[in-house]
Design a protein around this motif. Structure first.
Motif, PDB file in Angstrom:
ATOM      1  N   ALA A  20       0.827  -1.208   0.000  1.00  0.00           N
ATOM      2  CA  ALA A  20       0.000   0.000   0.000  1.00  0.00           C
ATOM      3  C   ALA A  20       0.856   1.250   0.000  1.00  0.00           C
ATOM      4  CB  ALA A  20      -0.923  -0.010   1.213  1.00  0.00           C
ATOM      5  N   ASN A  21       2.123   1.098   0.417  1.00  0.00           N
ATOM      6  CA  ASN A  21       3.015   2.251   0.473  1.00  0.00           C
ATOM      7  C   ASN A  21       3.739   2.499  -0.847  1.00  0.00           C
ATOM      8  OD1 ASN A  21       2.467   2.708   3.226  1.00  0.00           O
ATOM      9  ND2 ASN A  21       3.961   1.142   3.827  1.00  0.00           N
ATOM     10  N   GLU A  22       3.629   1.562  -1.790  1.00  0.00           N
ATOM     11  CA  GLU A  22       4.319   1.713  -3.076  1.00  0.00           C
ATOM     12  C   GLU A  22       3.474   2.556  -4.018  1.00  0.00           C
ATOM     13  OE1 GLU A  22       6.141  -1.014  -6.716  1.00  0.00           O
ATOM     14  OE2 GLU A  22       5.556  -1.936  -4.812  1.00  0.00           O
ATOM     15  N   ALA A  23       4.108   3.508  -4.659  1.00  0.00           N
ATOM     16  CA  ALA A  23       3.389   4.396  -5.574  1.00  0.00           C
ATOM     17  C   ALA A  23       2.897   3.623  -6.794  1.00  0.00           C
ATOM     18  CB  ALA A  23       4.290   5.536  -6.010  1.00  0.00           C
ATOM     19  N   THR A  24       1.706   3.945  -7.254  1.00  0.00           N
ATOM     20  CA  THR A  24       1.180   3.363  -8.478  1.00  0.00           C
ATOM     21  C   THR A  24       1.853   4.040  -9.676  1.00  0.00           C
ATOM     22  OG1 THR A  24      -0.585   4.999  -8.721  1.00  0.00           O
ATOM     23  CG2 THR A  24      -1.052   3.051  -7.352  1.00  0.00           C
ATOM     24  N   PRO A  25       1.759   3.436 -10.864  1.00  0.00           N
ATOM     25  CA  PRO A  25       2.304   4.116 -12.046  1.00  0.00           C
ATOM     26  C   PRO A  25       1.714   5.508 -12.246  1.00  0.00           C
ATOM     27  CG  PRO A  25       1.854   1.819 -12.548  1.00  0.00           C
ATOM     28  CD  PRO A  25       1.300   2.075 -11.181  1.00  0.00           C
ATOM     29  N   GLU A  26       0.418   5.645 -11.967  1.00  0.00           N
ATOM     30  CA  GLU A  26      -0.213   6.968 -12.108  1.00  0.00           C
ATOM     31  C   GLU A  26       0.406   7.978 -11.138  1.00  0.00           C
ATOM     32  OE1 GLU A  26      -3.070   3.975 -13.686  1.00  0.00           O
ATOM     33  OE2 GLU A  26      -1.859   4.132 -11.860  1.00  0.00           O
ATOM     34  N   GLU A  27       0.670   7.538  -9.921  1.00  0.00           N
ATOM     35  CA  GLU A  27       1.279   8.433  -8.936  1.00  0.00           C
ATOM     36  C   GLU A  27       2.711   8.783  -9.315  1.00  0.00           C
ATOM     37  OE1 GLU A  27      -1.253   7.000  -4.988  1.00  0.00           O
ATOM     38  OE2 GLU A  27       0.612   5.978  -5.546  1.00  0.00           O
ATOM     39  N   LYS A  28       3.442   7.816  -9.856  1.00  0.00           N
ATOM     40  CA  LYS A  28       4.807   8.082 -10.298  1.00  0.00           C
ATOM     41  C   LYS A  28       4.813   9.100 -11.424  1.00  0.00           C
ATOM     42  CE  LYS A  28       6.542   3.485  -9.034  1.00  0.00           C
ATOM     43  NZ  LYS A  28       7.070   2.193  -9.532  1.00  0.00           N
ATOM     44  N   LEU A  29       3.867   8.964 -12.355  1.00  0.00           N
ATOM     45  CA  LEU A  29       3.788   9.909 -13.466  1.00  0.00           C
ATOM     46  C   LEU A  29       3.412  11.304 -12.975  1.00  0.00           C
ATOM     47  CD1 LEU A  29       3.936  10.441 -16.484  1.00  0.00           C
ATOM     48  CD2 LEU A  29       1.547   9.706 -16.671  1.00  0.00           C
ATOM     49  N   ALA A  30       2.462  11.373 -12.068  1.00  0.00           N
ATOM     50  CA  ALA A  30       2.044  12.670 -11.535  1.00  0.00           C
ATOM     51  C   ALA A  30       3.189  13.367 -10.810  1.00  0.00           C
ATOM     52  CB  ALA A  30       0.851  12.492 -10.597  1.00  0.00           C
ATOM     53  N   ALA A  31       4.069  12.580 -10.182  1.00  0.00           N
ATOM     54  CA  ALA A  31       5.212  13.172  -9.489  1.00  0.00           C
ATOM     55  C   ALA A  31       6.208  13.771 -10.475  1.00  0.00           C
ATOM     56  CB  ALA A  31       5.894  12.118  -8.619  1.00  0.00           C
ATOM     57  N   ILE A  32       6.249  13.236 -11.698  1.00  0.00           N
ATOM     58  CA  ILE A  32       7.126  13.792 -12.735  1.00  0.00           C
ATOM     59  C   ILE A  32       6.530  15.084 -13.286  1.00  0.00           C
ATOM     60  CG2 ILE A  32       8.100  13.387 -15.030  1.00  0.00           C
ATOM     61  CD1 ILE A  32       8.155  10.391 -14.315  1.00  0.00           C
ATOM     62  N   ASP A  33       5.253  15.015 -13.655  1.00  0.00           N
ATOM     63  CA  ASP A  33       4.538  16.195 -14.152  1.00  0.00           C
ATOM     64  C   ASP A  33       3.047  15.879 -14.115  1.00  0.00           C
ATOM     65  OD1 ASP A  33       3.262  18.195 -15.759  1.00  0.00           O
ATOM     66  OD2 ASP A  33       5.192  18.613 -16.706  1.00  0.00           O
ATOM     67  N   PRO A  34       2.288  16.560 -13.300  1.00  0.00           N
ATOM     68  CA  PRO A  34       0.863  16.253 -13.159  1.00  0.00           C
ATOM     69  C   PRO A  34       0.041  16.513 -14.414  1.00  0.00           C
ATOM     70  CG  PRO A  34       1.416  18.254 -11.968  1.00  0.00           C
ATOM     71  CD  PRO A  34       2.712  17.649 -12.401  1.00  0.00           C
ATOM     72  N   THR A  35       0.621  17.212 -15.401  1.00  0.00           N
ATOM     73  CA  THR A  35      -0.123  17.464 -16.644  1.00  0.00           C
ATOM     74  C   THR A  35       0.055  16.339 -17.656  1.00  0.00           C
ATOM     75  OG1 THR A  35       1.674  18.681 -17.741  1.00  0.00           O
ATOM     76  CG2 THR A  35       0.187  19.940 -16.295  1.00  0.00           C
ATOM     77  N   PHE A  36       1.027  15.443 -17.433  1.00  0.00           N
ATOM     78  CA  PHE A  36       1.242  14.332 -18.358  1.00  0.00           C
ATOM     79  C   PHE A  36       0.113  13.313 -18.215  1.00  0.00           C
ATOM     80  CE2 PHE A  36       6.182  14.707 -18.562  1.00  0.00           C
ATOM     81  CZ  PHE A  36       6.042  15.915 -19.223  1.00  0.00           C
ATOM     82  N   VAL A  37      -0.228  12.673 -19.335  1.00  0.00           N
ATOM     83  CA  VAL A  37      -1.311  11.685 -19.352  1.00  0.00           C
ATOM     84  C   VAL A  37      -0.786  10.380 -19.945  1.00  0.00           C
ATOM     85  CG1 VAL A  37      -3.583  11.092 -20.267  1.00  0.00           C
ATOM     86  CG2 VAL A  37      -3.091  13.452 -19.567  1.00  0.00           C
ATOM     87  N   ALA A  38      -1.080   9.262 -19.299  1.00  0.00           N
ATOM     88  CA  ALA A  38      -0.700   7.945 -19.810  1.00  0.00           C
ATOM     89  C   ALA A  38      -1.890   7.290 -20.495  1.00  0.00           C
ATOM     90  CB  ALA A  38      -0.191   7.058 -18.683  1.00  0.00           C
TER      91      ALA A  38
END
Length: 250
Positions: free
Chosen positions: A117-135
């Motif tokens: 539960a403490n591991e970031a999801t891919p979506e969370e990892k992407l948002a940490a890079i740039d919240p405007t990016f979309v996968a």
């Protein structure tokens, strides 16, 4: 037993052939046989044939090399253990091959679904890079999964995978040069691994370039095979045409 030997021993006996079949599916190539060896046909590039041979003996190597100068466009892809004793690059050149060179390394890693539960999801990892990016994650009718990370209308990073007999083959991991060193390729892999494990994969295979080997090594992947690309005169002409076709426009 070396670590590479141990990793190879844990894979199905036909894992090399299966990963090249998967690779062909990801690239929409055809598959056939030549001298008993799996051969992929690049339908998008002059029907170039890549014949895959795993540590061929001398007699088979001689036959495969002879066929490199036939009118059919053909290259030979030799797969050899990273801890093996044979130098197929030198052997091919000694037998008259026009060129023989580094085709990368096949690397492997166990694939484990995220359970913490403490591991970031891919979506969370992407948002940490740039919240405007979309996968964008899409799966085609052949069971090939493509991940594209978009910055507005611009494709900034992408990759593909498909699963065959519990092995996920990864291909086409790419990041736009203007977006390097931001963790996007790692993020693409996180999306792909999540999809692959959800679809039955427990181990991954990929062919990494020297640059890619640094990325995947940092993610825990281990090289188990060397890849040697060998060609004759027809293949040299093909490679020059590809160089001109894909050269940056001035």
């Amino acid at each position: 037993m070396s670590s590479a030997q141990q990793l190879r021993s844990q894979l199905p006996a036909d894992h090399v052939e299966n990963t090249f079949i998967s690779w062909a599916a990801l690239r929409k190539y055809a598959v056939e046989r030549h001298l008993g060896c799996l051969t992929t046909v690049r339908l998008d590039n002059e029907d170039m044939r890549d014949t895959v041979a795993v540590e061929p003996d001398g007699a088979l190597l001689d036959k495969l090399l002879q066929d490199l100068d036939e009118p059919t466009l053909r290259m030979l892809v030799i797969i050899t253990a990273v801890d093996g004793a044979k130098d197929y690059n030198a052997m091919a050149k000694e037998r008259g091959a026009k060129f023989a060179g580094d085709g990368g390394k096949i690397m492997t890693s166990p694939l484990v679904p995220s359970s913490s539960a403490n591991e970031a999801t891919p979506e969370e990892k992407l948002a940490a890079i740039d919240p405007t990016f979309v996968a964008c994650v899409e799966v085609d009718d052949d069971g090939c999964c493509t991940v594209e990370i978009m910055a507005g209308d611009k494709l900034v990073s992408t990759g593909k995978t498909t699963v065959r007999d519990g092995i996920a083959t990864f291909d086409g991991i790419y990041t736009d040069v203007d977006f390097w060193r931001r963790g996007l390729a790692t993020c693409v892999m996180a999306f792909l691994v999540r999809w692959a494990t959800a679809n039955g994969a427990s181990v991954g295979l990929l062919n990494a370039s020297p640059f890619g080997q640094m990325l995947y090594g940092g993610l825990g992947w281990t090289a188990i095979y060397n890849v040697v690309n060998v060609g004759g005169e027809p293949a040299l002409g093909f490679l020059e045409r590809m160089r001109q076709k894909y050269a940056p426009k001035k």
